[in-house]
Write an enzyme that holds these catalytic residues in place. Structure first.
Site, PDB file in Angstrom:
ATOM      1  CG  ASP A  33      -2.173   0.490   0.928  1.00  0.00           C
ATOM      2  OD1 ASP A  33      -2.261   1.978   0.484  1.00  0.00           O
ATOM      3  OD2 ASP A  33      -3.229  -0.220   0.895  1.00  0.00           O
ATOM      4  CG  HIS A  71      -3.991   2.358  -2.185  1.00  0.00           C
ATOM      5  ND1 HIS A  71      -3.986   3.125  -1.244  1.00  0.00           N
ATOM      6  CD2 HIS A  71      -5.203   2.056  -2.625  1.00  0.00           C
ATOM      7  CE1 HIS A  71      -5.415   3.534  -0.966  1.00  0.00           C
ATOM      8  NE2 HIS A  71      -6.208   2.818  -1.921  1.00  0.00           N
ATOM      9  CD  GLU A  79      -9.832   4.005  -1.333  1.00  0.00           C
ATOM     10  OE1 GLU A  79     -10.826   4.219  -0.508  1.00  0.00           O
ATOM     11  OE2 GLU A  79      -8.675   3.540  -0.947  1.00  0.00           O
TER      12      GLU A  79
HETATM   13  C1  ACM Z   1     -10.780  -0.508   0.217  1.00  0.00           C
HETATM   14  O1  ACM Z   1     -11.124  -0.341   1.067  1.00  0.00           O
HETATM   15  N1  ACM Z   1     -10.339   0.653  -0.534  1.00  0.00           N
HETATM   16  C2  ACM Z   1     -11.020  -1.438  -0.767  1.00  0.00           C
END
Ligand code: ACM
Length: 740
Positions: free
Chosen positions: A233, A307, A371
């Site tokens: 991440d 991420h 995201e």
């Molecule tokens: C997530 O909670 N961004 C998959």
């Protein structure tokens, strides 16, 4: 901000079935098939003195005639070498639960008390006639467990079924007092869904391999069978990649947010001490092998193309143009950093996938995809140039490119990709699966398009939400998700029933931004994961809260005795805890109302570095609390304990709505207003004495303004003024001090 099974062997006994049992069995089977009321004995929910099975099996019939172990109990592995570790473990648990030594019969001496009986698929299916057939994908997990005076037989057509039958045997025996007979019963069972998963975020905070092995044990004891391991991440890359060692060596370490970590100089480097680590490939092999022994598949996740900050910090050329990153960051939320589109970047990602393929034998590899902020791609001339070269017209096509390239790379290895539901916005290859997290809409859409899907909706199955608001509850996301919330989740809403074959199953996610320690990770997981297990395993028509909560009550001491940390007694975890008597002169932060819950968190202090830290329930955009109906008669002053926190949140545009109340003194003050937040200021507590203490500080009492005199009651609004966004202040507790 992803099962293994195998071969055959023989049955041993021919059973002598009491006539009464046969009659009962026929009744039960037909009753189950027709959904009519069943006898007490046939209904697994209501069987009197039924064992605390969790999850509830499809069918349970108590039999007259118990098994009374005499001397050592032998468990015959019947040649299932792959089952030996699990069988040994179960033998140990059975020994403890029964007070009788249970051991493996490796000699095949022919005198076994517990027999594992591998039968054909047809045979297994035949046993379910009238009781609802398991779905084809789940037959290997189906089992029949019989306890009778002659001993115990676990029958299944796959090793997974044999394993789950042994787990149920342990649950049956451990539901009885130590030393008592093993109650006679027939259990016939199969899971509702093939994917019963837990995700652990090992990036935001890292857990030891030992913790993960313990988690796998606890999962297997509830027949949870997918361990989704979130390994990369923005805030860390945790998987050793031999071809690109800096990913973990650099990407695995960060300086935590806050003044206290900045002041914590590591003598070895002269720099602030870094938090972190990574899993070596040897660690991963251990986890994967251990999981396989417990019938659990490990699904690794490498988050692409967003991420990605930790990876870009390790190899800045992975980033877009001028967005090279110098350090792995420590804010939570969504960074804008994405991978660029250069061939070298895809080369690295493909190398990563090659090493992942060699490490993880499961079918699915999770590519994240959630995201993704496209801003950096949009602004970059070089990315535009690459898009032209690659024939990509829309920005959305850029994300698609990552999915396509990696899917194509993984396909020859027999792998399928799975991603968060944003990947639906790409032209997904048909074999890609979708994990629905923004509610269940992603699952509905995925199934309608013919993709396999896993339901993992926020907030219902997000275990980073707090489990209750008791003062001892560890930090987490605000908004309580109780065991009951999880239990009531419907994995087959009406829009999905027509596409049932595409629903792989359910999963809960433990994101760890706010979960620093392993003990808290376990606390947040259990017992909510017990409810998840039943949602994933038990047929919906058999699920029922009352029965579940009764079984859970018996089960919690069993979890404790196994050393599995959990959130407390049933009342605490179901939200049924009686309100604690409130001290009329004092409120903890969790006993106050928040003025708003836009981004509500229970946040841990960044200090002290060692020892207990306070946690504060706060809305980070508007740190403001209401004490309703405070008893003001005879009160002369107010005091409070407060903490200062780093504002380490990447929250995009929302930052513009962060409320910063102007201070009267350079350091700011805590203010108390009467009736509402625009009411008269009745107390002001200067923060100056607290600014040099990164941990919580008890402020000196401040006298109340005259306006309070004569008031017996009123609402109090507690806020902080401050000169800058960071640090921001939060309330730990507030007290009213009687006038002298
Ligand atoms: C997530 O909670 N961004 C998959």
């Amino acid at each position: 901000m992803s099962g293994t099974m195998r071969f055959p062997r023989f049955p041993r006994l021919s059973f002598t079935r009491p006539l009464g049992f046969l009659v009962l069995a026929c009744f039960a089977a037909s009753a189950l098939a027709q959904g009519v009321p069943r006898s007490d004995v046939a209904d697994p929910r209501h069987a009197a003195s039924a064992p605390a099975f969790l999850p509830l099996p499809r069918s349970l019939q108590l039999r007259s005639g118990a098994y009374e172990p005499e001397g050592a109990v032998a468990l015959d592995l019947a040649g299932h070498a792959a089952l030996e570790p699990l069988a040994l473990w179960m033998a140990g648990l059975l020994s403890e639960a029964s007070g009788q030594e249970v051991s493996l019969d490796r000699e095949d001496a022919g005198r076994a008390d517990i027999v594992l009986d591998l039968v054909s698929t047809e045979d297994m299916l035949a046993r379910f006639t009238g009781a609802g057939l398991p779905r084809p994908a789940q037959v290997g997990e189906a089992y029949a467990l019989r306890i009778e005076p002659e001993g115990v037989t676990v029958s299944a057509s796959g090793e997974a079924g044999l394993a789950w039958g042994l787990v149920s045997l342990w649950q049956a025996v451990s539901s009885r007092p130590l030393g008592s007979e093993w109650p006679g019963m027939d259990v016939l069972d199969a899971p509702e869904f093939a994917w019963r998963g837990l995700m652990l975020d090992s990036s935001r905070h890292m857990q030891s391999v030992d913790y993960i092995l313990g988690l796998l044990d606890a999962m297997a004891l509830h027949k949870l069978n997918v361990f989704h391991w979130h390994l990369s991440d923005d805030q860390a890359w945790r998987l050793e990649i031999k071809a690109w060692p800096e990913l973990a060596r650099v990407g695995g370490y960060r300086v935590p947010a806050g003044q206290a970590p900045l002041d914590d100089i590591d003598p070895a480097t002269g720099e602030p001490r870094r938090y972190g680590g990574y899993y070596t490939q040897e660690d991963v092999r251990r986890v994967v092998a251990y999981a396989a022994e417990r019938q659990i598949t490990v699904v690794p996740e490498i988050d692409v193309p967003g991420h990605a900050t930790a990876a870009i910090a390790a190899y800045p050329w992975l980033g877009v143009d001028d967005h090279g990153i110098e350090d792995v960051p420590a804010s939570w939320g969504i960074y804008h950093n994405v991978f660029n589109l250069e061939e070298k970047t895809f080369g690295l990602l493909e190398d990563v996938m090659d090493e992942i393929v060699a490490l993880f034998p499961g079918e699915y590899i999770h590519l994240g995809g959630d995201e993704v902020v496209t801003e950096q791609w949009e602004r970059s001339p070089r990315v535009r140039e690459r898009m032209e070269e690659l024939g990509i017209e829309e920005l959305q096509g850029v994300q698609n490119l990552f999915v396509e390239r990696l899917q194509a790379h993984l396909e020859p290895a027999g792998k399928r990709i799975i991603g968060w539901d944003e990947i639906l916005e790409s032209d997904l290859p048909p074999q890609a699966a979708v994990m629905s997290w923004r509610g269940v809409q992603g699952a509905i859409e995925a199934a309608a398009k013919g993709h396999q899907t896993v339901l993992s909706p926020a907030p219902t199955l997000y275990f980073d939400h707090v489990q209750n608001e008791l003062p001892n509850a560890p930090p987490g996301r605000g908004g309580v998700i109780t065991v009951r919330t999880v239990y009531d989740f419907d994995p087959l809403p009406a829009e999905l029933t027509g596409n049932r074959e595409f629903v792989l199953g359910v999963q809960a996610n433990l994101w760890t931004e706010h979960i620093r320690t392993e003990e808290r990770a376990a606390w947040m997981t259990w017992p909510r994961a017990v409810a998840l297990a039943e949602v994933g395993w038990t047929a919906p028509e058999l699920r029922e809260w009352e029965g579940f909560s009764t079984r859970l009550e018996s089960h919690l001491p069993r979890l404790s005795s196994l050393g599995i940390t959990h959130a407390g007694d049933t009342q605490a975890v179901t939200g049924a805890a009686p309100a604690l008597a409130l001290d009329p002169l004092r409120r903890e932060d969790r006993e106050l109302e928040l003025c708003q819950s836009a981004i509500e968190l229970v946040l841990e202090d960044d200090a002290p570095l060692d020892g207990e830290r306070e946690a504060f329930r706060v809305d980070i955009l508007k740190p403001c609390w209401i004490w309703r109906d405070a008893d003001l008669s005879g009160i002369g002053a107010v005091r409070a304990r407060v903490g200062q926190l780093p504002f380490n949140f990447e929250i995009g545009e929302a930052i513009n709505s962060a409320e910063i109340l102007p201070p009267r003194s350079p350091e700011g003050e805590m203010t108390v207003r009467l009736d509402d937040c625009s009411g008269p200021l009745i107390a002001e507590l200067p923060l100056a004495p607290a600014v040099n203490n990164p941990a919580a500080t008890t402020l000196a009492p401040a006298s109340l303004a005259d306006v309070v005199a004569g008031r017996s009651q009123g609402d109090l609004c507690i806020q902080f003024t401050r000169p800058t966004l960071e640090p921001f202040w939060a309330l730990d507790w507030i007290e009213l001090v009687p006038a002298q």
